[in-house]
Write a protein that holds these residues in place. Structure first.
Motif, mmCIF file in Angstrom:
data_model
loop_
_atom_site.group_PDB
_atom_site.id
_atom_site.type_symbol
_atom_site.label_atom_id
_atom_site.label_comp_id
_atom_site.label_asym_id
_atom_site.label_seq_id
_atom_site.Cartn_x
_atom_site.Cartn_y
_atom_site.Cartn_z
ATOM 1 N N ILE A 1 0.819 -1.217 0.000
ATOM 2 C CA ILE A 1 0.000 0.000 0.000
ATOM 3 C C ILE A 1 0.850 1.263 0.000
ATOM 4 N N GLU A 2 1.897 1.300 0.823
ATOM 5 C CA GLU A 2 2.673 2.528 0.977
ATOM 6 C C GLU A 2 3.866 2.600 0.023
ATOM 7 N N HIS A 3 4.649 1.532 -0.028
ATOM 8 C CA HIS A 3 5.880 1.580 -0.813
ATOM 9 C C HIS A 3 5.612 1.565 -2.318
ATOM 10 N N HIS A 4 4.663 0.738 -2.749
ATOM 11 C CA HIS A 4 4.442 0.571 -4.189
ATOM 12 C C HIS A 4 3.082 1.060 -4.673
ATOM 13 N N GLN A 5 2.138 1.189 -3.776
ATOM 14 C CA GLN A 5 0.763 1.542 -4.156
ATOM 15 C C GLN A 5 0.217 0.568 -5.199
ATOM 16 N N TRP A 6 0.423 -0.712 -4.920
ATOM 17 C CA TRP A 6 -0.131 -1.787 -5.734
ATOM 18 C C TRP A 6 -1.376 -2.314 -5.023
ATOM 19 N N PHE A 7 -2.495 -2.354 -5.734
ATOM 20 C CA PHE A 7 -3.760 -2.783 -5.147
ATOM 21 C C PHE A 7 -4.315 -3.970 -5.927
ATOM 22 N N ILE A 8 -5.076 -4.804 -5.241
ATOM 23 C CA ILE A 8 -5.656 -5.972 -5.891
ATOM 24 C C ILE A 8 -7.147 -6.051 -5.592
ATOM 25 N N ARG A 9 -7.830 -6.811 -6.430
ATOM 26 C CA ARG A 9 -9.242 -7.127 -6.224
ATOM 27 C C ARG A 9 -9.393 -8.639 -6.265
ATOM 28 N N CYS A 10 -10.347 -9.131 -5.500
ATOM 29 C CA CYS A 10 -10.579 -10.568 -5.423
ATOM 30 C C CYS A 10 -12.052 -10.873 -5.682
ATOM 31 N N HIS A 11 -12.324 -11.680 -6.713
ATOM 32 C CA HIS A 11 -13.649 -12.269 -6.916
ATOM 33 C C HIS A 11 -13.610 -13.667 -6.311
ATOM 34 N N TRP A 12 -14.621 -14.016 -5.539
ATOM 35 C CA TRP A 12 -14.591 -15.331 -4.922
ATOM 36 C C TRP A 12 -15.998 -15.913 -4.791
ATOM 37 N N GLY A 13 -16.025 -17.228 -4.651
ATOM 38 C CA GLY A 13 -17.276 -17.949 -4.509
ATOM 39 C C GLY A 13 -16.974 -19.403 -4.196
ATOM 40 N N VAL A 14 -18.007 -20.218 -4.126
ATOM 41 C CA VAL A 14 -17.854 -21.632 -3.783
ATOM 42 C C VAL A 14 -18.153 -22.474 -5.016
ATOM 43 N N SER A 15 -17.236 -23.395 -5.318
ATOM 44 C CA SER A 15 -17.413 -24.311 -6.443
ATOM 45 C C SER A 15 -16.778 -25.640 -6.082
ATOM 46 N N MET A 16 -17.514 -26.720 -6.299
ATOM 47 C CA MET A 16 -17.010 -28.066 -6.012
ATOM 48 C C MET A 16 -16.490 -28.170 -4.576
ATOM 49 N N GLU A 17 -17.236 -27.541 -3.645
ATOM 50 C CA GLU A 17 -16.938 -27.588 -2.211
ATOM 51 C C GLU A 17 -15.619 -26.907 -1.854
ATOM 52 N N ASN A 18 -15.130 -26.035 -2.729
ATOM 53 C CA ASN A 18 -13.925 -25.260 -2.449
ATOM 54 C C ASN A 18 -14.217 -23.772 -2.588
ATOM 55 N N VAL A 19 -13.490 -22.975 -1.831
ATOM 56 C CA VAL A 19 -13.541 -21.527 -2.005
ATOM 57 C C VAL A 19 -12.606 -21.179 -3.160
ATOM 58 N N CYS A 20 -13.188 -20.760 -4.270
ATOM 59 C CA CYS A 20 -12.413 -20.423 -5.469
ATOM 60 C C CYS A 20 -12.289 -18.907 -5.571
ATOM 61 N N MET A 21 -11.182 -18.459 -6.123
ATOM 62 C CA MET A 21 -11.005 -17.012 -6.227
ATOM 63 C C MET A 21 -10.212 -16.645 -7.476
ATOM 64 N N CYS A 22 -10.501 -15.465 -7.946
ATOM 65 C CA CYS A 22 -9.724 -14.834 -9.013
ATOM 66 C C CYS A 22 -9.182 -13.532 -8.440
ATOM 67 N N VAL A 23 -7.877 -13.460 -8.310
ATOM 68 C CA VAL A 23 -7.213 -12.300 -7.721
ATOM 69 C C VAL A 23 -6.433 -11.589 -8.819
ATOM 70 N N TYR A 24 -6.596 -10.272 -8.913
ATOM 71 C CA TYR A 24 -5.870 -9.550 -9.959
ATOM 72 C C TYR A 24 -5.545 -8.138 -9.497
ATOM 73 N N SER A 25 -4.477 -7.613 -10.074
ATOM 74 C CA SER A 25 -4.078 -6.238 -9.781
ATOM 75 C C SER A 25 -5.025 -5.277 -10.489
ATOM 76 N N ILE A 26 -5.197 -4.117 -9.897
ATOM 77 C CA ILE A 26 -6.040 -3.096 -10.516
ATOM 78 C C ILE A 26 -5.193 -1.840 -10.784
ATOM 79 N N PRO A 27 -5.440 -1.218 -11.943
ATOM 80 C CA PRO A 27 -6.474 -1.539 -12.929
ATOM 81 C C PRO A 27 -6.187 -2.850 -13.660
ATOM 82 N N TYR A 28 -7.266 -3.497 -14.117
ATOM 83 C CA TYR A 28 -7.166 -4.788 -14.787
ATOM 84 C C TYR A 28 -6.517 -4.612 -16.154
ATOM 85 N N LYS A 29 -5.444 -5.378 -16.426
ATOM 86 C CA LYS A 29 -4.663 -5.187 -17.647
ATOM 87 C C LYS A 29 -4.556 -6.452 -18.494
ATOM 88 N N PHE A 30 -5.504 -7.370 -18.338
ATOM 89 C CA PHE A 30 -5.441 -8.619 -19.083
ATOM 90 C C PHE A 30 -6.537 -8.638 -20.144
#
Length: 382
Positions: free
Chosen positions: A332-361
């Protein structure tokens, strides 16, 4: 009363050259070639041509006109699709090889399906393209060829004296491994290699043979054997100091990724797409501090499972604990790099998609937003 009539041939050569630039190349030759010697001279000697077979539907262009401008062509692009099928076959049947186009600067093959015969014919004289600066293979399927047969092509490419940009996206019969060239390229600066499997020791040889490389993009897939530490414990401590920008696709092994980082200590831009590997903020911090001390731009996307699902409250607590590792002063302070996490439950696991913002993919997040319906971010208000 006398009337002034504009005669087409009274226009200057300079005006004709500008006018010709507005024509499709096939229409241009069919309309003007053969009318008189002046037009023939303008078409053949005073213009440089971009020949894009995506817009050429007629086989007779190769046989009738292409030979006339072979020394004036600086751009060639082949693209096999329903509207323009068999372009490479037409090129081959007309008796052409790439080496005949000695002034070509840009060569692109897209969506091409090559057999062994095509390989031998097409690329036998690439070494003559002394002016080539950009070479691309895009979505090429070489199912009739084993990757070993492509070794000679790689050698020719690494010996091209002016080649600065090279893009490989192809698949061979069986498992494809990119062959390390034995020659040193003194010109290649931008290299992309997709669709191949890797071992750590292969990168060392490739980077040694490409000492001027500035941007390296690669799909980082490997066989499980590469994860055995003792097998590649002898990796030399070679470092390529010229690479500043690194792009990694389809990363499925942390060890291979770190081995590559160790060879590229001057990288200041990293874009990485990870599957099935879970790296929290503390782990990333350790990797960056230890192996990428010059890093300024960090773009990351990671699809993985976090933990087995229990109940909604406990699942969210696990997500919060994971995100907390990306809220440290390093992020947060040194680099000011931020991320966002989308998450939910699938096949009895907590699944997530984590990416840096702004989204560049390039891939849309529609899938993640539909199936992973909860979201949190380390950036306030986002």
């Amino acid at each position: 009363m006398a009337t002034n009539k504009m005669i087409l041939e009274s226009l200057s050569n300079e005006l004709f050259i500008e006018l010709f630039a507005l024509f499709d190349i096939v229409d241009l030759f069919r309309a003007f070639y053969g009318l008189n010697t002046r037009f023939n001279s303008l078409l053949i000697h005073l213009r440089r041509y971009h020949v894009d077979f995506r817009s050429i539907f007629k086989e007779d262009f190769c046989r009738t006109y292409l030979s006339l401008i072979i020394n004036r062509t600086i751009y060639l692009r082949f693209f096999d699709k329903e509207d323009t099928p068999y372009q490479c076959a037409h090129f081959q049947s007309a008796g052409f090889t790439f080496g005949q186009f000695d002034n070509i600067r840009y060569l692109t093959l897209e969506n091409i399906n090559l057999s062994l015969q095509f390989n031998q014919y097409f690329f036998s004289d690439l070494c003559h393209l002394h002016n080539l600066t950009h070479l691309k293979f895009i979505h090429c399927r070489m199912q009739g060829i084993f990757c070993d047969f492509f070794q000679d092509v790689i050698e020719q490419i690494w010996n091209l004296p002016k080649l600065t940009h090279c893009y490989f996206d192809f698949c061979f019969r069986g498992i494809s491994h990119f062959h390390t060239p034995t020659s040193v390229s003194t010109s290649l600066q931008y290299l992309t290699i997709l669709g191949n499997w890797w071992y750590s020791n292969k990168f060392v040889g490739l980077l040694k043979k490409t000492p001027q490389l500035r941007t390296f993009a690669v799909s980082l897939q490997t066989l499980q054997v590469d994860e055995i530490p003792s097998l590649y414990g002898f990796l030399p401590s070679f470092k390529n100091l010229s690479v500043k920008r690194l792009i990694l696709y389809k990363v499925d092994t942390q060890r291979l990724m770190i081995n590559l980082f160790q060879s590229l200590p001057n990288v200041n831009q990293l874009k990485v797409e990870i599957f099935s590997i879970k790296l929290d903020g503390n782990q990333w911090e350790q990797i960056i501090v230890n192996y990428l001390p010059q890093l300024k731009i960090f773009q990351m996307k990671m699809n993985t499972d976090l933990c087995p699902s229990t109940d909604n409250q406990r699942n969210e607590e696990k997500i919060d604990q994971f995100l907390a590792t990306y809220r440290t002063p390093f992020w947060i302070e040194h680099h000011q790099w931020f991320i966002r996490c989308h998450w939910g439950v699938s096949m009895e696991n907590v699944c997530m998609c984590v990416y840096s913002i702004p989204y560049k993919f390039g891939v849309s997040l529609i899938y993640e937003k539909e199936l992973l319906d909860k979201t949190k971010s380390t950036c306030l208000g986002v």
